[in-house]
Each structure stands twice: as C-alpha cells, then as structure tokens.
Write an enzyme that holds these catalytic residues in place. Structure first.
Site, PDB file in Angstrom:
ATOM      1  CG  ASN A   1      -7.537  -2.458  -6.159  1.00 15.06           C
ATOM      2  OD1 ASN A   1      -6.645  -3.271  -5.950  1.00 15.06           O
ATOM      3  ND2 ASN A   1      -7.812  -1.480  -5.289  1.00 15.06           N
TER       4      ASN A   1
ATOM      5  CG  ASP B   1      -2.100   0.873   1.117  1.00 19.27           C
ATOM      6  OD1 ASP B   1      -2.280   1.480   0.039  1.00 19.27           O
ATOM      7  OD2 ASP B   1      -2.856   0.980   2.090  1.00 19.27           O
TER       8      ASP B   1
HETATM    9  C1  FPP Z   1      -1.904   0.200  -3.353  1.00 19.81           C
HETATM   10  O1  FPP Z   1      -1.431   1.512  -3.383  1.00 19.81           O
HETATM   11  C2  FPP Z   1      -1.370  -0.550  -4.463  1.00 19.81           C
HETATM   12  C3  FPP Z   1      -2.078  -1.157  -5.439  1.00 19.81           C
HETATM   13  C4  FPP Z   1      -3.562  -1.128  -5.513  1.00 19.81           C
HETATM   14  C5  FPP Z   1      -1.424  -1.837  -6.547  1.00 19.81           C
HETATM   15  C6  FPP Z   1      -0.261  -2.690  -6.169  1.00 19.81           C
HETATM   16  C7  FPP Z   1       0.575  -2.899  -7.332  1.00 19.81           C
HETATM   17  C8  FPP Z   1       1.936  -2.822  -7.299  1.00 19.81           C
HETATM   18  C9  FPP Z   1       2.699  -2.615  -6.083  1.00 19.81           C
HETATM   19  C10 FPP Z   1       2.696  -2.977  -8.552  1.00 19.81           C
HETATM   20  C11 FPP Z   1       3.304  -4.316  -8.741  1.00 19.81           C
HETATM   21  C12 FPP Z   1       2.394  -5.242  -9.404  1.00 19.81           C
HETATM   22  C13 FPP Z   1       2.804  -6.267 -10.163  1.00 19.81           C
HETATM   23  C14 FPP Z   1       1.806  -7.159 -10.772  1.00 19.81           C
HETATM   24  C15 FPP Z   1       4.225  -6.541 -10.416  1.00 19.81           C
HETATM   25  P1  FPP Z   1      -2.462   2.694  -3.512  1.00 19.81           P
HETATM   26  O2  FPP Z   1      -2.540   3.093  -4.939  1.00 19.81           O
HETATM   27  O3  FPP Z   1      -3.763   2.325  -2.890  1.00 19.81           O
HETATM   28  O4  FPP Z   1      -1.752   3.804  -2.681  1.00 19.81           O
HETATM   29  P2  FPP Z   1      -2.457   4.994  -1.882  1.00 19.81           P
HETATM   30  O5  FPP Z   1      -3.222   4.349  -0.767  1.00 19.81           O
HETATM   31  O6  FPP Z   1      -1.317   5.815  -1.410  1.00 19.81           O
HETATM   32  O7  FPP Z   1      -3.332   5.725  -2.855  1.00 19.81           O
END
Ligand code: FPP
Length: 248
Positions: free
Chosen positions: A73, A25
């Site tokens: 998501n 996250d």
């Molecule tokens: C949460 O951060 C992250 C995700 C929903 C996506 C996770 C994906 C990756 C880490 C990339 C790697 C993936 C692969 C398949 C190699 P957020 O966007 O919710 O962060 P925020 O809470 O700060 O908005």
C-alpha cells in the site's frame, strides 16, 4: 455468487468461527460512486471497523484480524498514505473507551518499526491501554505482507539451526507457525473464516500460511457498506459448510 440472507441463515446457537480475518476492500470505489474523494471511503471504512468489532465481540468471536495496510500500500499517492497512517490515531483516540467497555484487546502484526512515529505511538498506546482485557483480540494487520512474514520466519529458523539451537529435523509446522507474526494468537492463530469485500476474489499476500484450511467468503458489498447483517450472513455460510481438514 451473491448469497441471499435467508439461504444459509445465521444460527446464534451454532458454531461461531473463533478467528475471522477480513480483507476490507472497496473503500475507494464506495467514495467514487458518491463523487467523494477516496479518503472519504477510508473514513467511512473506519466506522465500519467500529461496528464490526463490537458485533464480532458480542457474537463470541475470539480473534478478529483486519487487513488495514499492506506492505504494497506504500505505492499509493502520498496524500492517501498519509491519511491511512493517520486513521489508526483517530480510531484509537475515539474508540479505546468502547474497546475497554467491550473487554476487547488490541494486537498489531506487521512491520511496525517502519510506520511513521505518530502511527506507531498510537498503536503502542492502544495495546498498552487494552492489555488487561480478556475478551476478543482485535488484531490489526498494519504494514503486513505474508511473503515478507514467511521470509523473516525462515531466516529466524535458519539462524537457530546455524547457532545449533535447532536441528533441521526439528523444523515442523509448529516450529514454523511459532516463527510467524500470528504466534501471539496462540491456538487461534489460523483464521477459520476469511472474508473479502468488494467482489475481488484474491488473497493479496494475506496470511498465506495461516489460511491453509480457512473457509472463504467473498461478497460484492463494499467495505463501508458492510454491516452486522452481512457479518452474520458470512457466518451463516460458514456454519453451512462441512469442514473436514482433508479427512473424511
Ligand atoms: C482497501 O480499499 C482498503 C484499504 C487499503 C484500507 C483499509 C482501511 C480501513 C478500512 C480503515 C480502517 C482502518 C483502521 C486502522 C481503523 P481500497 O482503497 O483499495 O478500495 P478500492 O479497491 O475500491 O480502491
């Protein structure tokens, strides 16, 4: 609470958790703090995945489960969803040779049939390309949601009862675990250690059945900033905890 690195030092010769699950996250916040678009955080997050996969494998972890995309998501803006669906393609395009070198085997759990064709194909190819590897399992949760997983498991078991393949009394924790998406992980299906980055202390519909006895580690560090030393810090905390599974 933010742990200091030296408070619970990591010991390489002590027990290493067999199964580590991570809720990655904070990609969006990482990007926003740098005045970059949110997707730049996801891209950097992908590089963190590469680093942590190699390090976990070298430490002797047996299964690394990463929450890459939840069933919730899809509610994100279309552009961001498209980017997140392209990430596995880019990841496997560039990283499969390293996975083979490291003897890491790819596994995916989630409602894979609902993924766009290019994402599904990339995932299936990575599974095929690494199927003979015998080391750590890199288990991506893609379009995964724990409640849906449990509902599907319940339906599967109900059908077996309806068709007289199983009696109600034969339904046990083992039968139930076997019906979950994690059943392919065999004796390592339940995480020993669950890590969530970015300061959020929620489970967000991740592995609800499987984390019954997991140790939790929450850190303020945003996923793109997570590195080998933070992984070791989390394992150090895990090693310091006395695990009793409800007994004495
Ligand atoms: C949460 O951060 C992250 C995700 C929903 C996506 C996770 C994906 C990756 C880490 C990339 C790697 C993936 C692969 C398949 C190699 P957020 O966007 O919710 O962060 P925020 O809470 O700060 O908005």
């Amino acid at each position: 609470m933010v742990e200091q690195a030296n408070e619970f030092p990591f010991q390489a010769n002590e027990v290493i958790p067999n199964h580590i699950a991570i809720i990655m996250d904070g990609n969006g916040r990482w990007a926003q703090r740098k005045f970059l678009p949110r997707v730049a955080g996801h891209k950097e997050g992908m590089n963190t995945v590469k680093k942590i996969t190699k390090h976990a494998s070298r430490l002797g972890v047996k299964v690394l489960t990463l929450y890459a995309f939840s069933t919730e998501n899809w509610k994100r803006p279309t552009d961001e969803v498209s980017f997140l669906m392209q990430l596995p393609v880019d990841f496997f395009d560039t990283f499969v040779p390293d996975l083979i070198k490291e003897n890491v085997k790819v596994n995916v759990m989630g409602f894979v049939d609902q993924l766009p064709v290019h994402t599904k194909k990339a995932v299936e190819k990575a599974i095929e390309d690494t199927k003979n590897n015998t080391g750590m399992i890199l288990n991506f949760a893609l379009n995964y949601g724990s409640r849906s997983e449990m509902l599907e498991a319940t339906k599967l078991i109900a059908k077996k009862v309806q068709e007289n393949q199983l009696t109600v009394d034969e339904i046990t924790e083992e039968t139930y675990s076997e019906a979950l998406m994690t059943h392919t992980l065999g004796k390592y299906q339940d995480p020993d250690l669950l890590i969530r980055t970015s300061g959020e202390e929620r489970i967000s519909n991740f592995l609800l059945w499987q984390i019954a006895y997991s140790e939790f580690y929450f850190t303020q560090i945003l996923w793109p900033d997570f590195d080998e030393s933070v992984l070791e810090m989390a394992i150090g905390v895990y090693q310091s905890r006395h695990r009793r599974f409800g007994g004495l």
